[in-house]
Structure formats: structure tokens, C-alpha cells
Enzyme design. Structure first.
Site, mmCIF file in Angstrom:
data_model
loop_
_atom_site.group_PDB
_atom_site.id
_atom_site.type_symbol
_atom_site.label_atom_id
_atom_site.label_comp_id
_atom_site.label_asym_id
_atom_site.label_seq_id
_atom_site.Cartn_x
_atom_site.Cartn_y
_atom_site.Cartn_z
ATOM 1 N N CYS A 127 17.662 6.489 88.000
ATOM 2 C CA CYS A 127 16.215 6.339 87.772
ATOM 3 C C CYS A 127 15.745 4.942 88.154
ATOM 4 O O CYS A 127 14.630 4.768 88.655
ATOM 5 C CB CYS A 127 15.860 6.619 86.314
ATOM 6 S SG CYS A 127 16.192 8.318 85.815
ATOM 7 N N CYS B 193 19.228 5.947 82.360
ATOM 8 C CA CYS B 193 19.583 6.570 83.640
ATOM 9 C C CYS B 193 19.658 5.542 84.767
ATOM 10 O O CYS B 193 18.649 4.925 85.115
ATOM 11 C CB CYS B 193 18.550 7.644 83.958
ATOM 12 S SG CYS B 193 18.708 8.372 85.587
#
Length: 178
Positions: free
Chosen positions: A104, A101
Site C-alpha cells: 500500500c 500493508c
């Protein structure tokens, strides 16, 4: 033997053209020593130039990784979840993330800053949802990144998605005041 021609930016010499952008000119080098990393347009291309020019002895700097660092928020797993998060005396922040991700990674930086600013007042952890799927399912994490705040073992606040640092700080302050 002269090296083949290559592109190099040159600045205009006349004052009337001084405000214009750099002009690209084709120049020829008289020796290999003049070919260096600064002469090339961008560093990914210099590897291609080495191949095209067939200059295996050309010593160019190799790219280095400059941004590897340890996270200030340690990882929590299903084995340490109860002792680290649920049985903690101080409030706990947990970032649910996935290694693939991109957003993230941006949240990681913010959580690292928060971990240093709130040392002693708040414990910060990160949990990889790919590795500990059961915990993510228990807290109904459907997408990452999600930051959950716990106080006395109970979930008290949540910040979903990539938000500015102020959002996380406001949620932390609400948990600390309650």
C-alpha cells in the site's frame, strides 16, 4: 591510551590488484578522534561499536527520518464519504489501504503523483480499511491495496493490487473519456 582495533576497508595500492574489490584490514587507531562514522562498516553497527568499545563520549550522527511527507491525497472517512465521493461532480479515485500493508505504501507514491498530475480533473482520496471497515465491506474489498474510480457517484473502474503507474493512468483515462 589507544582505542581497540576496528575493521576499516582499505583499497589495494598496487596497480595489478586495482580491479579487485576492497580488502578488509585490521587497523589500530592511535586516538579516539580518528574514530568517526565514516570509519565503520555500516551505520547500524556503529551503535554496537560504541557499546563494545565503551566510548560513551564518541559523538556519532544519529539516524534521521528523511522520507516523512504529507500525502497529496487526503483521507476520506465514513463521515465524509458521501459528500466527497458519491456527490462529487468530478471523477474520484479512492485508494483502499491498511496502515500495516507494505505494498500500500508503494501505491501511495503512485497516487500522490497522479493527484498532482490530474489536479482539477480528478479528486484523489485514501481510505484506511481498518478504520472504516463498513465502506470496505460495501464495496467488497477483500484485500488491499485496491484503487476504485467513481464517476457520478457510481463505481466505474477498479485496479486490484500493486500495479505500475500506467495501469492506474489507463483506468483514469477510460473514466475521463466515458
Amino acid at each position: 591510551m589507544a582505542a581497540p582495533a576496528y575493521y576499516r576497508p582499505t583499497l589495494p595500492r598496487s596497480s595489478s590488484r586495482a580491479l579487485r574489490s576492497p580488502v578488509w584490514s585490521l587497523s589500530s587507531s592511535s586516538s579516539r578522534s580518528e574514530l568517526n562514522a565514516a570509519s565503520f562498516v555500516s551505520f547500524p553497527l556503529h551503535f554496537r561499536f560504541r557499546e563494545v568499545l565503551k566510548l560513551p563520549n564518541l559523538k556519532l550522527p544519529t539516524p534521521k527520518v528523511l522520507c516523512v511527507r504529507e500525502s497529496r491525497a487526503p483521507a476520506v472517512t465514513k463521515d465524509s464519504w458521501e459528500s466527497s465521493v458519491l456527490n462529487s461532480e468530478t471523477p474520484v479515485l479512492v485508494e483502499f489501504y491498511a496502515s500495516w500493508c507494505g505494498p500500500c505504501r508503494m501505491v501511495h507514491r503512485v497516487i500522490d503523483e497522479i493527484a498532482t498530475e490530474y489536479t482539477g480533473k480528478l479528486k484523489c482520496f485514501v481510505l484506511n480499511t481498518d478504520n472504516d471497515l463498513q465502506i470496505a465491506q460495501d464495496y467488497e474489498i477483500k484485500a488491499v491495496p485496491v484503487v476504485l474510480l467513481f464517476k457520478n457517484g457510481k463505481r466505474s473502474e477498479a485496479v486490484v493490487g500493486t500495479m505500475p503507474k500506467e495501469f492506474y493512468v489507463a483506468a483514469i483515462e477510460r473514466v475521463l473519456k466515458s
